[in-house]
Scaffold this motif. Sequence first.
Motif, PDB file in Angstrom:
ATOM      1  N   ASP A   4       0.804  -1.171   0.119  1.00  0.00           N
ATOM      2  CA  ASP A   4      -0.167  -0.070   0.094  1.00  0.00           C
ATOM      3  C   ASP A   4       1.073   1.278   0.192  1.00  0.00           C
ATOM      4  OD1 ASP A   4      -2.351   1.714   0.247  1.00  0.00           O
ATOM      5  OD2 ASP A   4      -1.515   1.933   2.467  1.00  0.00           O
ATOM      6  N   PHE A   5       0.296   2.500  -0.160  1.00  0.00           N
ATOM      7  CA  PHE A   5       1.087   3.602  -0.285  1.00  0.00           C
ATOM      8  C   PHE A   5       1.005   4.774   0.860  1.00  0.00           C
ATOM      9  CE2 PHE A   5       2.390   6.869  -3.590  1.00  0.00           C
ATOM     10  CZ  PHE A   5       3.724   6.787  -3.157  1.00  0.00           C
TER      11      PHE A   5
ATOM     12  N   ILE B 221      -9.361   9.267   5.668  1.00  0.00           N
ATOM     13  CA  ILE B 221      -8.637   8.587   4.376  1.00  0.00           C
ATOM     14  C   ILE B 221      -8.497   7.252   4.546  1.00  0.00           C
ATOM     15  CG2 ILE B 221      -6.162   8.730   3.734  1.00  0.00           C
ATOM     16  CD1 ILE B 221      -5.983  11.632   5.040  1.00  0.00           C
ATOM     17  N   GLY B 222      -8.210   6.723   3.080  1.00  0.00           N
ATOM     18  CA  GLY B 222      -7.826   5.098   3.130  1.00  0.00           C
ATOM     19  C   GLY B 222      -8.653   4.552   2.167  1.00  0.00           C
ATOM     20  N   ASN B 223      -9.956   5.309   1.707  1.00  0.00           N
ATOM     21  CA  ASN B 223     -10.881   4.513   0.772  1.00  0.00           C
ATOM     22  C   ASN B 223     -10.959   5.132  -0.708  1.00  0.00           C
ATOM     23  OD1 ASN B 223     -12.482   4.032   3.424  1.00  0.00           O
ATOM     24  ND2 ASN B 223     -12.277   2.325   2.458  1.00  0.00           N
ATOM     25  N   GLY B 224     -10.033   6.019  -0.941  1.00  0.00           N
ATOM     26  CA  GLY B 224      -9.722   6.752  -2.043  1.00  0.00           C
ATOM     27  C   GLY B 224     -10.241   8.177  -1.978  1.00  0.00           C
TER      28      GLY B 224
ATOM     29  N   THR C 177      10.570  -9.085  -5.866  1.00  0.00           N
ATOM     30  CA  THR C 177       9.708  -7.991  -6.777  1.00  0.00           C
ATOM     31  C   THR C 177       8.750  -7.104  -6.037  1.00  0.00           C
ATOM     32  OG1 THR C 177      10.027  -9.582  -8.787  1.00  0.00           O
ATOM     33  CG2 THR C 177       8.142  -8.073  -8.813  1.00  0.00           C
ATOM     34  N   LEU C 178       8.782  -5.874  -6.167  1.00  0.00           N
ATOM     35  CA  LEU C 178       8.019  -5.070  -5.411  1.00  0.00           C
ATOM     36  C   LEU C 178       6.836  -4.615  -6.207  1.00  0.00           C
ATOM     37  CD1 LEU C 178      10.673  -2.936  -3.399  1.00  0.00           C
ATOM     38  CD2 LEU C 178       9.866  -5.112  -3.025  1.00  0.00           C
ATOM     39  N   ALA C 179       5.563  -4.322  -5.855  1.00  0.00           N
ATOM     40  CA  ALA C 179       4.809  -3.503  -6.553  1.00  0.00           C
ATOM     41  C   ALA C 179       4.051  -2.761  -5.515  1.00  0.00           C
ATOM     42  CB  ALA C 179       3.654  -4.771  -7.081  1.00  0.00           C
ATOM     43  N   LEU C 180       3.270  -1.587  -5.941  1.00  0.00           N
ATOM     44  CA  LEU C 180       2.462  -0.915  -5.337  1.00  0.00           C
ATOM     45  C   LEU C 180       0.849  -0.875  -5.789  1.00  0.00           C
ATOM     46  CD1 LEU C 180       3.176   1.789  -3.374  1.00  0.00           C
ATOM     47  CD2 LEU C 180       2.901   2.945  -5.312  1.00  0.00           C
ATOM     48  N   VAL C 181      -0.079  -0.908  -4.695  1.00  0.00           N
ATOM     49  CA  VAL C 181      -1.416  -0.860  -5.074  1.00  0.00           C
ATOM     50  C   VAL C 181      -1.980   0.147  -3.993  1.00  0.00           C
ATOM     51  CG1 VAL C 181      -3.473  -2.340  -5.140  1.00  0.00           C
ATOM     52  CG2 VAL C 181      -1.392  -3.410  -5.990  1.00  0.00           C
ATOM     53  N   THR C 182      -2.320   1.247  -4.561  1.00  0.00           N
ATOM     54  CA  THR C 182      -2.968   2.175  -3.697  1.00  0.00           C
ATOM     55  C   THR C 182      -4.285   2.387  -4.289  1.00  0.00           C
ATOM     56  OG1 THR C 182      -2.669   4.497  -3.106  1.00  0.00           O
ATOM     57  CG2 THR C 182      -1.807   4.002  -5.294  1.00  0.00           C
TER      58      THR C 182
ATOM     59  N   GLY D  45       0.027  -3.668   4.313  1.00  0.00           N
ATOM     60  CA  GLY D  45      -0.505  -2.251   4.296  1.00  0.00           C
ATOM     61  C   GLY D  45      -0.613  -1.969   5.941  1.00  0.00           C
ATOM     62  N   ASP D  46      -1.372  -0.780   6.119  1.00  0.00           N
ATOM     63  CA  ASP D  46      -1.846  -0.298   7.322  1.00  0.00           C
ATOM     64  C   ASP D  46      -3.178  -0.183   7.675  1.00  0.00           C
ATOM     65  OD1 ASP D  46      -2.941   3.226   6.908  1.00  0.00           O
ATOM     66  OD2 ASP D  46      -2.020   1.757   5.379  1.00  0.00           O
ATOM     67  N   SER D  47      -4.187  -0.584   6.600  1.00  0.00           N
ATOM     68  CA  SER D  47      -5.694  -0.466   7.009  1.00  0.00           C
ATOM     69  C   SER D  47      -6.288  -2.001   6.630  1.00  0.00           C
ATOM     70  CB  SER D  47      -6.125   0.518   6.293  1.00  0.00           C
ATOM     71  OG  SER D  47      -6.362   0.101   4.849  1.00  0.00           O
ATOM     72  N   LYS D  48      -7.754  -1.863   7.084  1.00  0.00           N
ATOM     73  CA  LYS D  48      -8.618  -2.872   6.731  1.00  0.00           C
ATOM     74  C   LYS D  48      -8.422  -3.336   5.189  1.00  0.00           C
ATOM     75  CE  LYS D  48     -13.099  -0.881   7.459  1.00  0.00           C
ATOM     76  NZ  LYS D  48     -14.496  -1.085   8.324  1.00  0.00           N
ATOM     77  N   ASN D  49      -8.506  -2.471   4.555  1.00  0.00           N
ATOM     78  CA  ASN D  49      -8.841  -2.384   3.090  1.00  0.00           C
ATOM     79  C   ASN D  49      -7.551  -3.293   2.541  1.00  0.00           C
ATOM     80  OD1 ASN D  49     -11.119  -0.903   2.572  1.00  0.00           O
ATOM     81  ND2 ASN D  49      -9.738   0.981   2.980  1.00  0.00           N
ATOM     82  N   ASP D  50      -6.317  -3.028   3.094  1.00  0.00           N
ATOM     83  CA  ASP D  50      -5.025  -3.895   2.682  1.00  0.00           C
ATOM     84  C   ASP D  50      -5.299  -5.181   2.941  1.00  0.00           C
ATOM     85  OD1 ASP D  50      -4.054  -1.476   1.636  1.00  0.00           O
ATOM     86  OD2 ASP D  50      -3.502  -0.617   3.760  1.00  0.00           O
ATOM     87  N   ILE D  51      -5.682  -5.363   4.271  1.00  0.00           N
ATOM     88  CA  ILE D  51      -5.815  -6.758   4.847  1.00  0.00           C
ATOM     89  C   ILE D  51      -6.760  -7.651   4.282  1.00  0.00           C
ATOM     90  CG2 ILE D  51      -5.723  -8.249   6.943  1.00  0.00           C
ATOM     91  CD1 ILE D  51      -3.286  -6.300   6.551  1.00  0.00           C
ATOM     92  N   LEU D  52      -7.881  -7.153   4.214  1.00  0.00           N
ATOM     93  CA  LEU D  52      -9.108  -7.741   3.371  1.00  0.00           C
ATOM     94  C   LEU D  52      -8.893  -7.925   1.979  1.00  0.00           C
ATOM     95  CD1 LEU D  52     -12.120  -5.930   4.952  1.00  0.00           C
ATOM     96  CD2 LEU D  52     -11.345  -8.293   5.641  1.00  0.00           C
ATOM     97  N   ALA D  53      -8.052  -7.079   1.414  1.00  0.00           N
ATOM     98  CA  ALA D  53      -7.754  -7.382  -0.194  1.00  0.00           C
ATOM     99  C   ALA D  53      -7.001  -8.554  -0.437  1.00  0.00           C
ATOM    100  CB  ALA D  53      -7.188  -6.095  -0.767  1.00  0.00           C
TER     101      ALA D  53
END
Length: 230
Positions: free
Chosen positions: A12-13, A49-52, A115-120, A177-185
């Motif tokens: 996450d970013f 913040i965190g849901n777009g 390999t690193l990727a970013l999904v924000t 990531g730092d939020s539930k959106n990251d963990i749930l994803a």
Amino acid sequence: MTIDNKKLLIFDFDGTLIDSVPDLADATNAMLTTLGKDTYPIDTIRNWIGNGSRLLVERALVGKVDVAEGDLTVEEADHAEQLFFEAYTKIGGSKTIAYPDVDSGLKKLHAAGYTLALVTNKPIRFVPKILQTFGWQDLFSEVMGGDSLPTKKPDSAPLLHVCTQLGIIPDQAIMIGDSKNDILAGQNANMDTLGLSYGYNYGQDIRELNPTAAFDHFADLVEWIMQTNA
């Protein structure tokens, strides 16, 4: 607890690698001022913040986390979001900083062969400039914004898209990531997940979401990955 055979680290970013709250708060309040509405302190906006960007704007317009159907018209939200984008573009990330040890940690993981990727969930238009500011543009093999696909985190689609693009199966990836959106994803994509406690998670302890492991410091997360996936 160990993880094995991991090749891809999806980060996450905002709230994970960077603290962008000051700039997002300034842009939000600039939008509200333009609309003749009351502004809010940074600690209040932090919890939105965190849901777009769209939901951040809607929350600011109604002054609460939970936006109900009928609170706003589409036209009101569209206009406010455009004002937010204009303000955020002008601000240009002047107050955004990297969290401690993130720069060295990302470079250490990249040098180790991951390999690193970013999904924000941040709109993709704002991501490249921030990456360039920190000199990270060459570290990530794939970068996804909240509007890169029809759905965003906590949907698994962006994570699975990254795996497909890079030719790596989800079982060989970790979502960080730092939020539930990251963990749930990550959980929705059947990936291991690593949580960081210092970001933006609406006041909820990241450990309550049962990530594979959780950390209070980025350096500890990096060390754990290096040691457990050797």
